[in-house]
Design an enzyme around this catalytic site. Structure first.
Site, mmCIF file in Angstrom:
data_model
loop_
_atom_site.group_PDB
_atom_site.id
_atom_site.type_symbol
_atom_site.label_atom_id
_atom_site.label_comp_id
_atom_site.label_asym_id
_atom_site.label_seq_id
_atom_site.Cartn_x
_atom_site.Cartn_y
_atom_site.Cartn_z
ATOM 1 N N ASP A 1 -29.067 85.049 29.578
ATOM 2 C CA ASP A 1 -28.910 86.206 28.701
ATOM 3 C C ASP A 1 -30.086 87.162 28.888
ATOM 4 O O ASP A 1 -31.118 86.807 29.466
ATOM 5 C CB ASP A 1 -28.742 85.786 27.235
ATOM 6 C CG ASP A 1 -29.972 85.128 26.663
ATOM 7 O OD1 ASP A 1 -30.981 85.824 26.470
ATOM 8 O OD2 ASP A 1 -29.925 83.918 26.381
ATOM 9 N N ALA A 2 -29.921 88.380 28.419
ATOM 10 C CA ALA A 2 -30.884 89.446 28.721
ATOM 11 C C ALA A 2 -32.302 89.092 28.282
ATOM 12 O O ALA A 2 -33.273 89.454 28.955
ATOM 13 C CB ALA A 2 -30.434 90.752 28.072
#
Length: 257
Positions: free
Chosen positions: A107-108
């Site tokens: 995820d970011a």
């Protein structure tokens, strides 16, 4: 039509050893082609179709395949093109002419080891949880994590999409306000480490993936990418070839969800 080449020449071209050392390996019975030991000099290999290993470690013969390790920084999404205009992975692949794609996702806000490749079959084995490829994460979490909480993570917790247990969990450090926890998982479920730690009352503040299968992030700086070494490629290909009875599914050469 595929062309056959001398086995010692193929091994030397693959970077395994010099031709002279490759000859010694062959005579010593350390080389297998398609599972059968080859111990005669002058034996022929078809680099485009044959599977070769030395001492049980696979040898990459297909020079069109590229394998890259990226230390993904936070703030970058795990996609080759983000339809919302966020920073994506394209800026890390400019050094290679092949069309690379990411194996799985981070995820970011998670940093760490991400594999980029154009090998769809290998990507399928690495990304699919049924093959049990483990990933190791270091999480900085809120609060003081107790040994009882570590035990709960390995016994399993119940999440909204079903139960999940860490393969291994280890408390690395703790203070009054934060703790460092190492988690080993083979699950590919979305944001699984963050959800597990939140479930046991210790939300994640920072998260990095340090290992992916046989690969280790080492000292690679955040935002840097490098090609895998011959040894690392051999370890990945060995793992891929040991996957039981699998073929590349349709679309495996696309980004992994």
């Amino acid at each position: 039509m595929p062309r056959a080449c001398g086995s010692q020449k193929v091994l030397a071209a693959a970077g395994v050893a010099s031709r002279r050392v490759a000859e010694d390996m062959i005579v010593a019975g350390r080389v297998r082609v398609n599972g059968a030991v080859v111990d005669q000099l002058g034996s022929r290999i078809f680099p485009e179709t044959d599977l070769v290993d030395v001492d049980g470690v696979a040898v990459q013969l297909d020079a069109t395949k590229r394998y890259v390790m990226l230390n993904k920084p936070t703030g970058v999404v795990s996609s080759m093109r983000d339809d919302r205009g966020r920073p994506d992975l394209r800026g890390f692949t400019d050094a290679w002419p092949e069309r690379l794609f990411n194996v799985g996702r981070l995820d970011a806000e998670t940093s760490g080891l991400l594999v980029l490749t154009n090998d769809g079959e290998l990507a399928h084995v690495l990304a699919h949880p049924s093959f049990g490829v483990t990933k190791v994460y270091i999480a900085k979490v809120s609060g003081r994590v107790s040994p009882q909480t570590i035990g709960r993570l390995t016994r399993g917790v119940e999440l909204e999409d079903g139960p999940i247990a860490a393969d291994r969990a280890r408390l690395l450090d703790t203070s009054q306000d934060t703790s460092l926890v190492e988690l080993t998982l083979h699950s590919g479920r979305n944001r699984i480490v963050r959800r597990m730690m939140a479930e046991v009352g210790h939300p994640v503040d920072e998260l990095v993936r340090r290992r992916f299968g046989p690969l280790h992030l080492g000292s690679l700086p955040a935002g840097e990418a490098r090609e895998l070494t011959t040894v690392e490629r051999g370890a990945l290909l060995t793992l891929s070839r040991r996957a039981p009875g699998e073929t590349t599914p349709p679309g495996a050469d696309q980004e992994t969800p």
